[in-house]
Design a protein around this motif. Structure first.
Motif, PDB file in Angstrom:
ATOM      1  N   UNK A 142       0.828  -1.213   0.000  1.00 48.69           N
ATOM      2  CA  UNK A 142       0.000   0.000   0.000  1.00 48.69           C
ATOM      3  C   UNK A 142       0.863   1.263   0.000  1.00 48.69           C
ATOM      4  N   UNK A 143       2.026   1.210   0.662  1.00 43.82           N
ATOM      5  CA  UNK A 143       2.887   2.399   0.715  1.00 43.82           C
ATOM      6  C   UNK A 143       3.429   2.742  -0.679  1.00 43.82           C
ATOM      7  N   UNK A 203      -2.531  14.755   5.764  1.00 44.37           N
ATOM      8  CA  UNK A 203      -3.209  13.569   6.282  1.00 44.37           C
ATOM      9  C   UNK A 203      -2.141  12.644   6.850  1.00 44.37           C
ATOM     10  N   UNK A 204      -2.295  12.229   8.123  1.00 44.42           N
ATOM     11  CA  UNK A 204      -1.315  11.324   8.729  1.00 44.42           C
ATOM     12  C   UNK A 204      -1.872   9.908   8.701  1.00 44.42           C
ATOM     13  N   UNK A 205      -1.088   8.994   8.102  1.00 42.05           N
ATOM     14  CA  UNK A 205      -1.577   7.647   7.833  1.00 42.05           C
ATOM     15  C   UNK A 205      -0.619   6.596   8.404  1.00 42.05           C
ATOM     16  N   UNK A 206      -1.201   5.561   8.996  1.00 37.01           N
ATOM     17  CA  UNK A 206      -0.423   4.424   9.480  1.00 37.01           C
ATOM     18  C   UNK A 206      -0.872   3.176   8.727  1.00 37.01           C
ATOM     19  N   UNK A 207       0.021   2.642   7.895  1.00 41.18           N
ATOM     20  CA  UNK A 207      -0.302   1.417   7.159  1.00 41.18           C
ATOM     21  C   UNK A 207       0.609   0.283   7.567  1.00 41.18           C
ATOM     22  N   UNK A 259      -2.848  -5.013   7.168  1.00 41.41           N
ATOM     23  CA  UNK A 259      -2.717  -4.380   5.854  1.00 41.41           C
ATOM     24  C   UNK A 259      -3.615  -3.164   5.666  1.00 41.41           C
ATOM     25  N   UNK A 260      -4.473  -2.877   6.660  1.00 43.70           N
ATOM     26  CA  UNK A 260      -5.385  -1.742   6.504  1.00 43.70           C
ATOM     27  C   UNK A 260      -4.674  -0.418   6.749  1.00 43.70           C
ATOM     28  N   UNK A 261      -5.301   0.637   6.254  1.00 47.54           N
ATOM     29  CA  UNK A 261      -4.745   1.979   6.352  1.00 47.54           C
ATOM     30  C   UNK A 261      -5.502   2.729   7.440  1.00 47.54           C
ATOM     31  N   UNK A 262      -4.785   3.179   8.454  1.00 43.03           N
ATOM     32  CA  UNK A 262      -5.434   3.951   9.518  1.00 43.03           C
ATOM     33  C   UNK A 262      -5.133   5.432   9.342  1.00 43.03           C
ATOM     34  N   UNK A 263      -6.201   6.205   9.204  1.00 36.96           N
ATOM     35  CA  UNK A 263      -6.032   7.656   9.081  1.00 36.96           C
ATOM     36  C   UNK A 263      -5.978   8.239  10.489  1.00 36.96           C
ATOM     37  N   UNK A 264      -4.780   8.620  10.915  1.00 36.42           N
ATOM     38  CA  UNK A 264      -4.608   9.119  12.296  1.00 36.42           C
ATOM     39  C   UNK A 264      -5.031  10.578  12.413  1.00 36.42           C
ATOM     40  N   UNK A 298      -9.715   1.552   4.558  1.00 44.96           N
ATOM     41  CA  UNK A 298      -9.214   2.822   5.091  1.00 44.96           C
ATOM     42  C   UNK A 298     -10.042   3.164   6.320  1.00 44.96           C
ATOM     43  N   UNK A 299      -9.406   3.127   7.500  1.00 45.84           N
ATOM     44  CA  UNK A 299     -10.128   3.302   8.760  1.00 45.84           C
ATOM     45  C   UNK A 299      -9.946   4.726   9.276  1.00 45.84           C
ATOM     46  N   UNK A 300     -11.053   5.335   9.654  1.00 41.08           N
ATOM     47  CA  UNK A 300     -11.024   6.711  10.150  1.00 41.08           C
ATOM     48  C   UNK A 300     -11.693   6.783  11.505  1.00 41.08           C
ATOM     49  N   UNK A 301     -11.259   7.753  12.278  1.00 41.92           N
ATOM     50  CA  UNK A 301     -11.900   8.011  13.563  1.00 41.92           C
ATOM     51  C   UNK A 301     -12.902   9.139  13.349  1.00 41.92           C
ATOM     52  N   UNK A 302     -14.144   8.850  13.560  1.00 44.16           N
ATOM     53  CA  UNK A 302     -15.193   9.856  13.351  1.00 44.16           C
ATOM     54  C   UNK A 302     -16.005  10.053  14.607  1.00 44.16           C
TER      55      UNK A 302
END
Ligand code: TXA
Ligand code: MG
Length: 383
Positions: A88-89, A187-191, A196-201, A228-232
């Motif tokens: 993904x990177x 956008x700060x991202x942890x993959x 393997x999922x992408x976390x939007x920090x 793509x996981x987000x905190x909402x």
């Protein structure tokens, strides 16, 4: 310099870039434009230089910094030799570097000082696209740590004037590149997670929608596409979707020195929040705010929304200060104008700021993330 005022260069000559680079090399800070917001830069691999960033901003030591690079070779120096990039990177770097996307990497602890990572095993890295930022990093020939160039807790600066009003004599050199095009931070991202999922920090300039689209397009048919996981949160602060956030997100943030109220206009829910009709709310404001006369009230609104087209009532002793956030159809304009609005209204001496809610899609997600942190209260408005 001797006057206590920073030197400001608005001529992007090789000479001003070289002066800025030599400030950096002698372990001082330099303010420079990026496509997202202005950064307060210092040598990332030098603890003394980086410590000056924390001192200048009044930044808590447990909030790590982003290292900015101008090439992939520079990135390689920051991460362990044996690190294999997640697939993904490769996709995200191909699509969004240079640009407003910050990626987390395992940090090479023999190179990256703990002050940068706040002692965490990861280092956040971004390759900015702004030509002045790229040239400065290349001339300094080293990764540059750069948080937004504001004092901790204040809105991020999108012009050199914003930096001057906030940090003023606390910085010695500013490269003025005009207004930032994106207007909210990266956008700060942890993959790095095994799933393997992408976390939007931290939501930011590169939208979740664009990240999802890039992954969908680049991953061959039949292979799993990372989520793509987000905190909402919703406005009552209820968590709707959970994903980890950055250490920095726990701090109150983006607040001008005047109280900010979020005006919510979409389908009101009644979980403890007050519902007003707009007219009685605006009429009651003066006594509620209890400010001197004339009372200046800043209103940030979408130009074509029902609130934006609502005529602000002429009120005795009230001066309305309007700041447009662009059309409902283009949240990138809202992102570009958000911090400028908060900072400009503050400078105009308003006693309170009202800001209209925008839909949390595309850049609107980053906008609402910043607004929810800036606001001290929110009210439902029927328009
Ligand atoms: O657009 C931007 O990112 C701007 C420009 C100047 O490049 N910089 C910026 O930096 O916004 P700053 O320091 O204001 O925000 C960095 C964010 C913080 O929320 C911090 O907690 C997070 O990135 N961060 C940094 N390193 C991290 C790490 N190793 N793990 C998790 N979060 C990290
Ligand atoms: Mg910041």
């Amino acid at each position: 310099n001797s006057s206590g005022q920073p030197e400001i260069s608005s001529q992007q000559t090789l000479q001003s870039l070289q002066t800025a680079a030599s400030h950096l090399k002698s372990r001082h800070t330099v303010v420079f434009p990026t496509e997202t917001v202005y950064g307060l830069g210092a040598l990332a691999l030098d603890s003394t230089a980086s410590a000056r960033i924390f001192a200048t901003k009044g930044r808590p030591a447990d909030n790590p910094l982003i290292a900015h690079v101008s090439s992939l070779q520079m990135l390689q120096r920051l991460i362990p030799n044996d690190f294999t990039m997640p697939h993904s990177y490769h996709i995200l770097m191909k699509r969004f570097w240079p640009g407003g996307l910050t990626l987390l990497f395992p940090s090479n602890p023999s190179i990256v000082p703990p002050i940068i990572t706040a002692g965490q095993p990861t280092v956040a890295v971004r390759m900015p696209s702004h030509p002045i930022a790229r040239a400065l990093i290349a001339l300094a020939d080293a990764p540059i740590a750069a948080p937004s160039a504001n004092s901790s807790g204040k809105p991020s600066p999108t012009t050199a004037e914003h930096v001057l009003s906030d940090l003023g004599s606390r910085v010695s050199y500013i490269l003025d590149g005009g207004p930032c095009n994106v207007g909210v931070e990266s956008t700060v991202v942890d993959g790095l997670n095994e799933d393997g999922n992408i976390r939007v920090l931290r939501p930011g300039g590169v939208t979740v929608e664009k990240i999802e689209q890039a992954l969908r397009e680049e991953i061959p048919d039949g292979q799993p596409v990372p989520r793509v996981l987000v905190h909402r949160r919703d406005y009552s602060d209820e968590v709707l979707e959970t994903s980890p956030t950055t250490p920095g997100m726990k701090y109150r943030h983006y607040s001008p020195s005047v109280p900010v109220t979020l005006l919510m206009t979409s389908s009101p829910r009644t979980n403890g929040l007050v519902i007003h009709d707009i007219e009685s709310y605006l009429n009651a404001l003066p006594s509620a705010i209890n400010a001197p006369s004339p009372m200046r009230i800043g209103v940030m609104f979408l130009i074509d929304s029902r609130l934006g087209t609502y005529p602000l009532p002429p009120l005795e002793g009230v001066e309305w200060h309007r700041h447009e956030l662009g059309p409902e159809s283009d949240p990138s304009v809202t992102a570009r104008r958000l911090f400028d609005g908060l900072l400009t209204l503050e400078k105009e001496g308003v006693h309170a700021i009202l800001i209209e809610e925008v839909e949390d899609v595309k850049e609107g997600l980053a906008v609402m993330n910043r607004v929810q942190k800036a606001a001290t209260q929110s009210v439902w408005i029927t328009v």
